[in-house]
Design a protein around this motif. Sequence first.
Motif, PDB file in Angstrom:
ATOM      1  N   VAL A 105       0.829  -1.205   0.000  1.00 48.90           N
ATOM      2  CA  VAL A 105       0.000   0.000   0.000  1.00 48.90           C
ATOM      3  C   VAL A 105       0.863   1.254   0.000  1.00 48.90           C
ATOM      4  CG1 VAL A 105      -1.788   1.276   1.234  1.00 48.90           C
ATOM      5  CG2 VAL A 105      -1.819  -1.224   1.253  1.00 48.90           C
ATOM      6  N   PHE A 106       0.464   2.209  -0.855  1.00 48.27           N
ATOM      7  CA  PHE A 106       1.124   3.514  -0.902  1.00 48.27           C
ATOM      8  C   PHE A 106       0.049   4.589  -0.792  1.00 48.27           C
ATOM      9  CE2 PHE A 106       3.751   0.492  -3.124  1.00 48.27           C
ATOM     10  CZ  PHE A 106       5.018   0.748  -2.618  1.00 48.27           C
ATOM     11  N   ASN A 107       0.027   5.273   0.347  1.00 44.57           N
ATOM     12  CA  ASN A 107      -0.955   6.332   0.583  1.00 44.57           C
ATOM     13  C   ASN A 107      -0.403   7.657   0.074  1.00 44.57           C
ATOM     14  OD1 ASN A 107      -3.205   5.100   2.144  1.00 44.57           O
ATOM     15  ND2 ASN A 107      -1.526   4.521   3.505  1.00 44.57           N
ATOM     16  N   SER A 108      -0.224   7.751  -1.216  1.00 49.09           N
ATOM     17  CA  SER A 108       0.375   8.968  -1.753  1.00 49.09           C
ATOM     18  C   SER A 108       0.040   9.127  -3.226  1.00 49.09           C
ATOM     19  CB  SER A 108       1.900   8.942  -1.577  1.00 49.09           C
ATOM     20  OG  SER A 108       2.453   7.822  -2.231  1.00 49.09           O
ATOM     21  N   LEU A 109       0.195  10.344  -3.691  1.00 48.45           N
ATOM     22  CA  LEU A 109       0.071  10.634  -5.111  1.00 48.45           C
ATOM     23  C   LEU A 109       1.320  10.121  -5.814  1.00 48.45           C
ATOM     24  CD1 LEU A 109      -1.395  12.212  -7.435  1.00 48.45           C
ATOM     25  CD2 LEU A 109       0.042  14.160  -6.805  1.00 48.45           C
ATOM     26  N   VAL A 110       1.140   9.377  -6.895  1.00 50.77           N
ATOM     27  CA  VAL A 110       2.279   8.843  -7.635  1.00 50.77           C
ATOM     28  C   VAL A 110       2.655   9.823  -8.739  1.00 50.77           C
ATOM     29  CG1 VAL A 110       3.113   6.952  -9.080  1.00 50.77           C
ATOM     30  CG2 VAL A 110       1.655   6.456  -7.116  1.00 50.77           C
ATOM     31  N   ASP A 111       3.747  10.537  -8.522  1.00 50.62           N
ATOM     32  CA  ASP A 111       4.254  11.426  -9.568  1.00 50.62           C
ATOM     33  C   ASP A 111       5.310  10.675 -10.378  1.00 50.62           C
ATOM     34  OD1 ASP A 111       6.541  11.367  -7.995  1.00 50.62           O
ATOM     35  OD2 ASP A 111       6.297  13.398  -7.252  1.00 50.62           O
ATOM     36  N   LYS A 112       5.929  11.322 -11.328  1.00 52.56           N
ATOM     37  CA  LYS A 112       6.863  10.631 -12.217  1.00 52.56           C
ATOM     38  C   LYS A 112       8.059  10.071 -11.468  1.00 52.56           C
ATOM     39  CE  LYS A 112       9.328  10.911 -16.595  1.00 52.56           C
ATOM     40  NZ  LYS A 112       9.585  11.681 -17.831  1.00 52.56           N
ATOM     41  N   ASN A 113       8.632  10.838 -10.567  1.00 47.47           N
ATOM     42  CA  ASN A 113       9.792  10.363  -9.832  1.00 47.47           C
ATOM     43  C   ASN A 113       9.473   9.131  -9.001  1.00 47.47           C
ATOM     44  OD1 ASN A 113      11.522  12.355 -10.820  1.00 47.47           O
ATOM     45  ND2 ASN A 113      11.023  13.784  -9.162  1.00 47.47           N
ATOM     46  N   MET A 114       8.313   9.158  -8.354  1.00 47.44           N
ATOM     47  CA  MET A 114       7.899   8.013  -7.543  1.00 47.44           C
ATOM     48  C   MET A 114       7.586   6.812  -8.434  1.00 47.44           C
ATOM     49  SD  MET A 114       4.882   7.860  -4.684  1.00 47.44           S
ATOM     50  CE  MET A 114       4.674   6.426  -3.629  1.00 47.44           C
ATOM     51  N   ALA A 115       6.933   7.070  -9.569  1.00 44.82           N
ATOM     52  CA  ALA A 115       6.579   5.985 -10.494  1.00 44.82           C
ATOM     53  C   ALA A 115       7.829   5.287 -11.014  1.00 44.82           C
ATOM     54  CB  ALA A 115       5.760   6.532 -11.659  1.00 44.82           C
ATOM     55  N   LEU A 116       8.866   6.053 -11.322  1.00 49.17           N
ATOM     56  CA  LEU A 116      10.110   5.466 -11.827  1.00 49.17           C
ATOM     57  C   LEU A 116      10.717   4.494 -10.820  1.00 49.17           C
ATOM     58  CD1 LEU A 116      11.708   8.594 -13.528  1.00 49.17           C
ATOM     59  CD2 LEU A 116      11.172   6.434 -14.678  1.00 49.17           C
ATOM     60  N   LYS A 117      10.542   4.774  -9.542  1.00 45.17           N
ATOM     61  CA  LYS A 117      11.062   3.880  -8.505  1.00 45.17           C
ATOM     62  C   LYS A 117      10.124   2.697  -8.265  1.00 45.17           C
ATOM     63  CE  LYS A 117      13.351   7.714  -6.075  1.00 45.17           C
ATOM     64  NZ  LYS A 117      13.379   8.523  -4.832  1.00 45.17           N
ATOM     65  N   LEU A 118       8.827   2.969  -8.173  1.00 42.58           N
ATOM     66  CA  LEU A 118       7.861   1.926  -7.820  1.00 42.58           C
ATOM     67  C   LEU A 118       7.674   0.890  -8.922  1.00 42.58           C
ATOM     68  CD1 LEU A 118       4.975   3.853  -6.025  1.00 42.58           C
ATOM     69  CD2 LEU A 118       6.677   2.352  -5.004  1.00 42.58           C
ATOM     70  N   PHE A 119       7.516   1.354 -10.147  1.00 41.63           N
ATOM     71  CA  PHE A 119       7.152   0.459 -11.239  1.00 41.63           C
ATOM     72  C   PHE A 119       8.230  -0.580 -11.538  1.00 41.63           C
ATOM     73  CE2 PHE A 119       4.098   3.674 -13.514  1.00 41.63           C
ATOM     74  CZ  PHE A 119       3.340   3.739 -12.357  1.00 41.63           C
ATOM     75  N   LYS A 120       9.471  -0.296 -11.167  1.00 43.77           N
ATOM     76  CA  LYS A 120      10.569  -1.224 -11.471  1.00 43.77           C
ATOM     77  C   LYS A 120      10.332  -2.602 -10.869  1.00 43.77           C
ATOM     78  CE  LYS A 120      14.356   2.127 -11.963  1.00 43.77           C
ATOM     79  NZ  LYS A 120      15.641   2.619 -11.406  1.00 43.77           N
ATOM     80  N   GLY A 121       9.667  -2.658  -9.732  1.00 39.68           N
ATOM     81  CA  GLY A 121       9.467  -3.925  -9.039  1.00 39.68           C
ATOM     82  C   GLY A 121       8.242  -4.703  -9.470  1.00 39.68           C
ATOM     83  N   TYR A 122       7.566  -4.236 -10.525  1.00 36.04           N
ATOM     84  CA  TYR A 122       6.317  -4.883 -10.950  1.00 36.04           C
ATOM     85  C   TYR A 122       6.372  -5.287 -12.415  1.00 36.04           C
ATOM     86  CZ  TYR A 122       4.408  -3.490  -6.475  1.00 36.04           C
ATOM     87  OH  TYR A 122       4.187  -3.362  -5.136  1.00 36.04           O
ATOM     88  N   ASP A 123       5.570  -6.297 -12.761  1.00 33.07           N
ATOM     89  CA  ASP A 123       5.543  -6.824 -14.124  1.00 33.07           C
ATOM     90  C   ASP A 123       4.627  -6.028 -15.049  1.00 33.07           C
ATOM     91  OD1 ASP A 123       7.068  -9.083 -13.215  1.00 33.07           O
ATOM     92  OD2 ASP A 123       5.196  -9.974 -12.466  1.00 33.07           O
ATOM     93  N   TYR A 124       3.589  -5.425 -14.466  1.00 33.47           N
ATOM     94  CA  TYR A 124       2.517  -4.856 -15.282  1.00 33.47           C
ATOM     95  C   TYR A 124       1.878  -3.726 -14.493  1.00 33.47           C
ATOM     96  CZ  TYR A 124      -1.448  -5.168 -18.613  1.00 33.47           C
ATOM     97  OH  TYR A 124      -2.385  -4.928 -19.590  1.00 33.47           O
ATOM     98  N   ILE A 125       1.593  -2.627 -15.159  1.00 31.37           N
ATOM     99  CA  ILE A 125       1.016  -1.450 -14.499  1.00 31.37           C
ATOM    100  C   ILE A 125      -0.405  -1.229 -15.012  1.00 31.37           C
ATOM    101  CG2 ILE A 125       1.347   0.980 -13.938  1.00 31.37           C
ATOM    102  CD1 ILE A 125       3.693  -0.952 -13.133  1.00 31.37           C
ATOM    103  N   LEU A 126      -1.319  -1.028 -14.099  1.00 32.89           N
ATOM    104  CA  LEU A 126      -2.711  -0.759 -14.456  1.00 32.89           C
ATOM    105  C   LEU A 126      -3.064   0.671 -14.065  1.00 32.89           C
ATOM    106  CD1 LEU A 126      -5.700  -3.174 -14.094  1.00 32.89           C
ATOM    107  CD2 LEU A 126      -5.952  -0.785 -13.423  1.00 32.89           C
ATOM    108  N   ASP A 127      -3.417   1.470 -15.060  1.00 37.47           N
ATOM    109  CA  ASP A 127      -3.825   2.852 -14.825  1.00 37.47           C
ATOM    110  C   ASP A 127      -5.290   2.901 -14.437  1.00 37.47           C
ATOM    111  OD1 ASP A 127      -4.311   5.801 -15.261  1.00 37.47           O
ATOM    112  OD2 ASP A 127      -5.448   4.950 -16.956  1.00 37.47           O
ATOM    113  N   ALA A 128      -5.564   3.431 -13.245  1.00 36.95           N
ATOM    114  CA  ALA A 128      -6.946   3.614 -12.801  1.00 36.95           C
ATOM    115  C   ALA A 128      -7.151   5.049 -12.339  1.00 36.95           C
ATOM    116  CB  ALA A 128      -7.283   2.631 -11.679  1.00 36.95           C
ATOM    117  N   THR A 129      -6.443   5.970 -12.978  1.00 40.25           N
ATOM    118  CA  THR A 129      -6.564   7.385 -12.655  1.00 40.25           C
ATOM    119  C   THR A 129      -7.730   7.995 -13.431  1.00 40.25           C
ATOM    120  OG1 THR A 129      -5.031   8.072 -14.402  1.00 40.25           O
ATOM    121  CG2 THR A 129      -4.080   7.509 -12.258  1.00 40.25           C
ATOM    122  N   ASP A 130      -8.083   9.212 -13.069  1.00 38.38           N
ATOM    123  CA  ASP A 130      -9.247   9.833 -13.722  1.00 38.38           C
ATOM    124  C   ASP A 130      -8.890  11.130 -14.439  1.00 38.38           C
ATOM    125  OD1 ASP A 130      -8.834  11.582 -11.645  1.00 38.38           O
ATOM    126  OD2 ASP A 130     -10.853  11.425 -10.792  1.00 38.38           O
TER     127      ASP A 130
END
Length: 239
Positions: free
Chosen positions: A107-132
């Motif tokens: 769980v990440f209780n935060s807004l995912v900006d580009k810098n955070m996304a670059l760090k977080l997404f590395k550990g995952y196989d697939y990203i699902l966008d559910a933003t509005d």
Amino acid sequence: MEDPNLSPEEKRRYSRQIAIGEIGVEGQMRLKDAKIFIVGCGALGSMSAMQLAGAGVGNIGISDFDKIDESNLQRQFFFKTSETGKSKAEVLHERMTELNPSCNVEVFNSLVDKNMALKLFKGYDYILDATDNPASKHMIESVCEELDKPCCIGGVSGFRGQVMTVFPGSHKFRDLFPDTDDGGFLPCSTGGVVGPAAAICASIQASEVIKQITGAGECLVSKVITFDLLENRFSTLTF
């Protein structure tokens, strides 16, 4: 002889899914080992997350900075009236693990900006966008392109919705909606959305993830599926 990779409980839990020829035990094992990150825990994110947890995806990251509001409950069905004011991500985490305790949820209780996304997404196989909002979708797609990750982008407004999957080297969301503030659908808070449209959109997104991980069927690569529940119309556009 028992399959050493799936416990008897797992075989019972996922028996209806394993019975699907395109998935089987091997596909179920791939889901168990998969790592999926979902950006947003609103109508699309919460529905997708619950479906993927139920399907046996072993590792799911979820992020959202927002808290549950009474206006969310018309389309975000896994939250309760008594939970207004609580963190969407934390409550969704609770629902997911109640549904499937073997699902590891980060769980990440935060807004995912580009810098955070670059760090977080590395550990995952697939990203699902559910933003509005289109800006977030462009950012997610851009980071996935930089990290060579597949992603699924969904949008919903009123009775309408759209989903597309972006693989490295395939056509992009920005090909359909240029990087401007008015691209794609408006945020739900501005444009409004009916619950069934959000549920259908999220279900298509969850299906795209399951297909990609298990190798079943054909994903929406260089394609976008659109639907209009007012007109009872579904269309797939190839580009």
